[in-house]
Design an enzyme around this catalytic site. Structure first.
Site, PDB file in Angstrom:
ATOM      1  N   CYS A 160      -0.818   3.626  -6.916  1.00  0.00           N
ATOM      2  CA  CYS A 160      -1.359   3.015  -5.838  1.00  0.00           C
ATOM      3  C   CYS A 160      -1.586   1.375  -6.508  1.00  0.00           C
ATOM      4  CB  CYS A 160      -3.148   3.763  -5.729  1.00  0.00           C
ATOM      5  SG  CYS A 160      -4.027   2.679  -4.791  1.00  0.00           S
TER       6      CYS A 160
ATOM      7  N   CYS B  64       0.807  -1.074  -0.086  1.00  0.00           N
ATOM      8  CA  CYS B  64      -0.006   0.078   0.085  1.00  0.00           C
ATOM      9  C   CYS B  64       0.814   1.276  -0.130  1.00  0.00           C
ATOM     10  CB  CYS B  64      -0.923  -0.077   1.108  1.00  0.00           C
ATOM     11  SG  CYS B  64      -2.000   1.531   1.335  1.00  0.00           S
TER      12      CYS B  64
END
Length: 266
Positions: free
Chosen positions: A188, A72
């Site tokens: 992302c 992440c």
């Protein structure tokens, strides 16, 4: 057999898990989707750091992990430094927007970056961006676009919303970057699952860059070469703080893995 924890706010980190399974078939992976608190990109740094620390402690206590992959970008940006201080004996591999590979491969030097607001607003990203610009031997121009809601749309497998948001953010990005942009960084881990849409909208002149393969190679390095021994990949353990069925469906859809997911008790 080594055990590696892989952690994301939701299903986006499955893009990193996919690369890890290919790179380290003889390794056991425990994948955590903190779906009850997703998306991290729109939460405060303190919230992200607290969740990261709590889940890391659980992975160590309940699953005895030998290494942790923060799959992440936002968790890496806000929590990895403190996490390494709290767990100095645990190898921690983070993910960051692939600015260096993009700078190397771009012909025009004009690079777009799609990422969450949390990632783009972090001190860690600012330092990463500054390093690339100062290290460059030619002018580089990075145009950065926060993509509020995109990770959530991908998380929900909402194709119309994903398309609409990709169109909106690429339009804004193209106005900043100009027609010579030839490289797009997917900042992302959710975004590779929208790569087909993004590629179609950008056209063949733009190359998409993400971090899955480099992160998998780095994880192999920190574990050592013995961790690569083995034949077929071991099925991962899937855990979710909310909607385990949604995680299992995402794993089947994107990784072609048909296994159930369980609830995360933290």
């Amino acid at each position: 057999m080594k055990t590696v924890g892989v952690f994301d706010s939701g299903v986006g980190g499955l893009s990193v898990l996919r690369a890890l399974l290919a790179e380290l078939p003889g390794t056991r992976f425990v994948y955590v989707a903190d779906s009850a608190h997703a998306p991290y990109g729109e939460r405060s740094a303190a919230e992200v750091s607290a969740r990261t620390d709590r889940i890391t402690a659980h992975l160590r206590e309940a699953h005895g992990i030998d290494a942790l992959v923060l799959a992440c970008n936002t968790a890496t940006a806000h929590a990895i430094d403190e996490l390494r201080k709290t767990h100095p004996d645990l190898p921690v591999v983070g993910v960051e927007p692939a600015l260096k590979p993009a700078a190397t491969s771009s012909r025009s030097g004009r690079i777009g970056v799609l990422a969450t607001r949390g990632t783009l607003g972090s001190a860690r990203f600012a330092q990463l961006l500054e390093r690339q610009i100062h290290a460059a031997t030619r002018p580089l121009h990075f145009s950065c676009q926060p993509c509020d809601g995109l990770a959530d749309a991908i998380e929900r497998h909402d194709a119309p919303a994903t398309l609409a948001l990709c169109e909106r953010y690429l339009q804004t990005l193209s106005e900043q970057a100009g027609p010579d942009m030839d490289t797009l960084v997917l900042g992302c881990t959710h975004y590779p699952f929208a790569a087909e849409v993004l590629s179609r909208l950008c056209g063949p002149q733009v190359t998409l860059v993400d971090t899955g393969t480099p992160v998998a190679r780095r994880t192999r390095q920190v574990l050592g070469t013995t961790a690569t021994a083995g034949g077929s990949a071991t099925p991962p353990l899937l855990l979710a703080s909310a909607s385990p069925d949604a995680l299992a469906q995402a794993a089947q859809r994107w990784l072609n893995i048909q296994i159930p997911a369980s609830g995360l008790p933290v």
